[in-house]
Design an enzyme around this catalytic site. Structure first.
Site, mmCIF file in Angstrom:
data_model
loop_
_atom_site.group_PDB
_atom_site.id
_atom_site.type_symbol
_atom_site.label_atom_id
_atom_site.label_comp_id
_atom_site.label_asym_id
_atom_site.label_seq_id
_atom_site.Cartn_x
_atom_site.Cartn_y
_atom_site.Cartn_z
ATOM 1 N N GLY A 10 0.840 -1.194 0.000
ATOM 2 C CA GLY A 10 0.000 0.000 0.000
ATOM 3 C C GLY A 10 0.871 1.239 0.000
ATOM 4 O O GLY A 10 1.892 1.274 0.671
ATOM 5 N N ARG A 72 0.800 -5.058 -4.987
ATOM 6 C CA ARG A 72 0.974 -6.072 -3.940
ATOM 7 C C ARG A 72 1.376 -7.410 -4.562
ATOM 8 O O ARG A 72 0.944 -8.462 -4.117
ATOM 9 C CB ARG A 72 -0.316 -6.205 -3.125
ATOM 10 C CG ARG A 72 -0.664 -4.962 -2.317
ATOM 11 C CD ARG A 72 -1.768 -5.235 -1.351
ATOM 12 N NE ARG A 72 -2.248 -4.062 -0.647
ATOM 13 C CZ ARG A 72 -1.734 -3.588 0.493
ATOM 14 N NH1 ARG A 72 -0.702 -4.195 1.038
ATOM 15 N NH2 ARG A 72 -2.254 -2.528 1.070
ATOM 16 N N ASP A 103 5.796 -5.403 5.777
ATOM 17 C CA ASP A 103 6.206 -6.794 6.004
ATOM 18 C C ASP A 103 6.069 -7.680 4.767
ATOM 19 O O ASP A 103 6.920 -8.534 4.517
ATOM 20 C CB ASP A 103 5.477 -7.398 7.214
ATOM 21 C CG ASP A 103 3.978 -7.193 7.178
ATOM 22 O OD1 ASP A 103 3.483 -6.519 6.247
ATOM 23 O OD2 ASP A 103 3.294 -7.714 8.071
ATOM 24 N N THR A 125 4.820 1.706 6.368
ATOM 25 C CA THR A 125 3.412 1.350 6.529
ATOM 26 C C THR A 125 2.738 2.396 7.408
ATOM 27 O O THR A 125 3.288 2.755 8.459
ATOM 28 C CB THR A 125 3.185 -0.048 7.152
ATOM 29 O OG1 THR A 125 1.821 -0.114 7.582
ATOM 30 C CG2 THR A 125 4.073 -0.347 8.331
ATOM 31 N N ASP A 127 0.267 1.833 9.086
ATOM 32 C CA ASP A 127 -0.213 1.117 10.273
ATOM 33 C C ASP A 127 0.811 1.164 11.419
ATOM 34 O O ASP A 127 0.467 0.912 12.568
ATOM 35 C CB ASP A 127 -0.511 -0.353 9.942
ATOM 36 C CG ASP A 127 -1.766 -0.510 9.096
ATOM 37 O OD1 ASP A 127 -2.354 0.526 8.728
ATOM 38 O OD2 ASP A 127 -2.162 -1.654 8.807
ATOM 39 N N ASP A 129 3.202 -0.830 12.212
ATOM 40 C CA ASP A 129 3.239 -2.083 12.976
ATOM 41 C C ASP A 129 4.445 -2.969 12.660
ATOM 42 O O ASP A 129 4.440 -4.150 12.975
ATOM 43 C CB ASP A 129 1.929 -2.861 12.758
ATOM 44 C CG ASP A 129 1.688 -3.218 11.301
ATOM 45 O OD1 ASP A 129 2.505 -2.828 10.444
ATOM 46 O OD2 ASP A 129 0.672 -3.875 11.010
ATOM 47 N N ARG A 162 -25.683 13.247 18.667
ATOM 48 C CA ARG A 162 -25.513 11.882 18.128
ATOM 49 C C ARG A 162 -24.303 11.188 18.736
ATOM 50 O O ARG A 162 -23.480 11.814 19.400
ATOM 51 C CB ARG A 162 -25.236 11.965 16.610
ATOM 52 C CG ARG A 162 -26.431 12.313 15.781
ATOM 53 C CD ARG A 162 -25.990 12.475 14.334
ATOM 54 N NE ARG A 162 -27.143 12.742 13.491
ATOM 55 C CZ ARG A 162 -27.092 13.408 12.343
ATOM 56 N NH1 ARG A 162 -25.949 13.885 11.902
ATOM 57 N NH2 ARG A 162 -28.185 13.589 11.637
ATOM 58 N N GLY A 170 -5.785 0.216 10.190
ATOM 59 C CA GLY A 170 -5.078 -0.506 11.254
ATOM 60 C C GLY A 170 -5.558 -1.940 11.228
ATOM 61 O O GLY A 170 -6.560 -2.290 11.822
ATOM 62 N N ARG A 171 -4.820 -2.738 10.474
ATOM 63 C CA ARG A 171 -5.247 -4.126 10.229
ATOM 64 C C ARG A 171 -5.040 -5.018 11.450
ATOM 65 O O ARG A 171 -5.975 -5.663 11.915
ATOM 66 C CB ARG A 171 -4.429 -4.647 9.039
ATOM 67 C CG ARG A 171 -4.730 -6.000 8.563
ATOM 68 C CD ARG A 171 -3.938 -6.294 7.309
ATOM 69 N NE ARG A 171 -4.560 -5.704 6.135
ATOM 70 C CZ ARG A 171 -5.615 -6.214 5.510
ATOM 71 N NH1 ARG A 171 -6.168 -7.328 5.947
ATOM 72 N NH2 ARG A 171 -6.126 -5.621 4.463
ATOM 73 N N ARG A 267 -24.161 7.450 13.890
ATOM 74 C CA ARG A 267 -23.702 7.439 12.497
ATOM 75 C C ARG A 267 -22.264 6.930 12.438
ATOM 76 O O ARG A 267 -21.534 7.028 13.424
ATOM 77 C CB ARG A 267 -23.738 8.860 11.914
ATOM 78 C CG ARG A 267 -25.104 9.508 11.919
ATOM 79 C CD ARG A 267 -26.050 8.802 10.959
ATOM 80 N NE ARG A 267 -27.324 9.499 10.914
ATOM 81 C CZ ARG A 267 -27.632 10.425 10.016
ATOM 82 N NH1 ARG A 267 -26.770 10.777 9.093
ATOM 83 N NH2 ARG A 267 -28.812 11.001 10.052
ATOM 84 N N HIS A 273 -8.983 5.249 2.530
ATOM 85 C CA HIS A 273 -7.726 5.621 1.874
ATOM 86 C C HIS A 273 -7.413 7.108 1.958
ATOM 87 O O HIS A 273 -6.287 7.510 1.610
ATOM 88 C CB HIS A 273 -7.741 5.154 0.415
ATOM 89 C CG HIS A 273 -7.741 3.661 0.291
ATOM 90 N ND1 HIS A 273 -8.896 2.926 0.316
ATOM 91 C CD2 HIS A 273 -6.723 2.776 0.187
ATOM 92 C CE1 HIS A 273 -8.595 1.630 0.217
ATOM 93 N NE2 HIS A 273 -7.287 1.517 0.141
ATOM 94 N N GLN A 275 -6.718 8.516 4.485
ATOM 95 C CA GLN A 275 -5.598 8.562 5.428
ATOM 96 C C GLN A 275 -4.247 8.333 4.762
ATOM 97 O O GLN A 275 -3.202 8.630 5.330
ATOM 98 C CB GLN A 275 -5.777 7.484 6.515
ATOM 99 C CG GLN A 275 -6.994 7.714 7.371
ATOM 100 C CD GLN A 275 -7.442 6.425 8.047
ATOM 101 O OE1 GLN A 275 -7.075 6.169 9.176
ATOM 102 N NE2 GLN A 275 -8.216 5.601 7.363
HETATM 103 O O1 F6P Z 1 -1.055 -1.840 4.965
HETATM 104 C C1 F6P Z 1 -1.583 -0.632 5.276
HETATM 105 C C2 F6P Z 1 -3.034 -0.525 4.926
HETATM 106 O O2 F6P Z 1 -3.265 0.846 4.798
HETATM 107 C C3 F6P Z 1 -3.992 -1.197 5.926
HETATM 108 O O3 F6P Z 1 -4.292 -0.441 7.054
HETATM 109 C C4 F6P Z 1 -5.196 -1.433 5.076
HETATM 110 O O4 F6P Z 1 -5.966 -2.504 5.569
HETATM 111 C C5 F6P Z 1 -4.621 -1.764 3.758
HETATM 112 O O5 F6P Z 1 -3.365 -1.131 3.688
HETATM 113 C C6 F6P Z 1 -5.493 -1.336 2.597
HETATM 114 O O6 F6P Z 1 -4.829 -1.629 1.428
HETATM 115 P P1 F6P Z 1 -5.393 -1.461 -0.053
HETATM 116 O O7 F6P Z 1 -4.793 -0.217 -0.592
HETATM 117 O O8 F6P Z 1 -4.916 -2.659 -0.764
HETATM 118 O O9 F6P Z 1 -6.871 -1.345 0.042
#
Ligand code: F6P
Length: 345
Positions: A10, A72, A103, A125, A127, A129, A162, A170-171, A267, A273, A275
């Protein structure tokens, strides 16, 4: 030296800043030559490249995305994939390869290193992580975007009395959720590290009404799990080449549960994306530049199979294999800090 570069997985704000820094130091201080492989490992597999020089890497420091594009592609899943890569890398007469990725991308770096390819890794990443580094570039930008969203959602949520659920990326680790949640003053913060306790979510939401604040903000990581649902919530059945499903939907599912259990209109919004897009923060440009400079220095020191990392405020390096061995998750100290800001049971 003649050096290849690629960006895999990503995308992430700051990739261009790494490319620019490595190319500039390489050309200006070591007299290196560069070639950029397009779309991550796919470009190595298909021998598709673009020139990387002072001109093509000028004006990209503040640009999001990656001028090399990304994919990927998983070489391990492609028959004869490694052989093709080795042939193409030899044809390109490379002395070294710099791989920017998380990773999954670095798992291919490890395999190529075993086959004799001199690879250096740069951790990427949003994330945040990856083990062995305190911070991955791109994380600060993602957190800034998510925090701004949480800030903006306060006024509209309060106006309508609300509950607003905000789903962030954040996977397997909740770094974005806990950081943007704390920075944005969210009332409930939920991460993949801990299964969601719906009774507790309801208690914390109701506590807001009890003090006379008739609204609540909930931040939830996409990878968080609901007790009554098996596994993580996904959209569709598709998985990427590394076996990852497309995570999405926890925000909506959670908001339905909260509305049902509290009676408050709830809600949800999924920042998705957004982010990962747009210009990197100054912090990420600085960190990415330090990583780029360190990566080219590693190449010239002949330290292959290593990943540049940040420890405290020092750039150093560790074996790529160590960095991908386990996920760096959010620690109990952060969850304790969150709890200490919430009414106790
Ligand atoms: O690996 C980072 C990440 O942004 C994850 O938080 C998210 O699940 C994934 O990539 C989304 O990737 P894609 O661009 O393939 O939808």
């Amino acid at each position: 030296m003649r050096i290849g570069m690629l960006t895999g997985g990503g995308d992430c704000p700051g990739l261009n800043a790494v490319i620019r820094a490595a190319v500039r130091k390489g050309i200006l201080h070591y007299n290196d030559e560069f070639v950029g492989f397009l779309e991550g490992w796919k470009g190595v597999l298909e021998n598709r490249t673009m020139p990387l020089d002072l001109k093509t890497t000028s004006g990209i420091l503040q640009l999001g995305g990656t001028i090399l594009r990304s994919s990927r592609t998983n070489i391990k899943k492609i028959e004869g994939g490694f052989e093709k890569c080795l042939k193409n890398l030899q044809e390109q007469k490379l002395d070294a390869l710099i791989a920017l990725g998380g990773d999954d991308t670095q798992s291919i770096s490890v395999e190529l290193a075993k086959r004799g390819i001199p690879v250096v890794g740069v951790p990427k990443t949003i994330d945040n992580d990856l083990s062995g580094t305190d911070v991955c570039f791109g994380f600060d930008t993602a957190v800034s975007i998510a925090t701004e969203a949480v800030d903006r959602l306060h006024s509209t949520t309060e106006s309508h009395s609300r509950v607003q659920v905000v789903e962030v990326m954040g996977r397997d680790a909740g770094w974005i959720a806990v950081t943007a949640g704390i920075a944005g003053g969210a009332d409930v913060i939920l991460a993949p590290e801990k299964e969601i306790d719906l009774d507790d979510v309801v208690r914390l939401v109701k506590a807001r009404w009890e003090i006379g604040k008739r609204f609540a903000i909930v931040v939830v990581a996409e990878g968080a799990r609901l007790p009554h649902v098996e596994g993580q919530l996904t959209v569709g059945e598709k998985k990427d080449a590394f076996g990852h499903a497309r995570l999405s939907g926890i925000g909506q599912a959670l908001s339905e549960e909260i509305e049902k259990r509290t009676g408050y209109e709830t809600r949800s919004v999924n920042l998705g994306h957004t982010q990962r897009g747009g210009t990197p923060t100054a912090y990420d440009r600085m960190l990415a530049t330090r990583y780029g400079v360190a990566a080219i220095d590693l190449v010239h020191a002949g330290k292959f199979g290593q990943l540049v990392v940040l420890k405290g405020n020092q750039i150093t390096d560790i074996p790529i294999a160590d960095a991908i061995a386990k996920t760096r998750t959010v620690g109990e100290d952060i969850f304790d800090a969150i709890k200490s800001l919430q009414p106790s049971k």
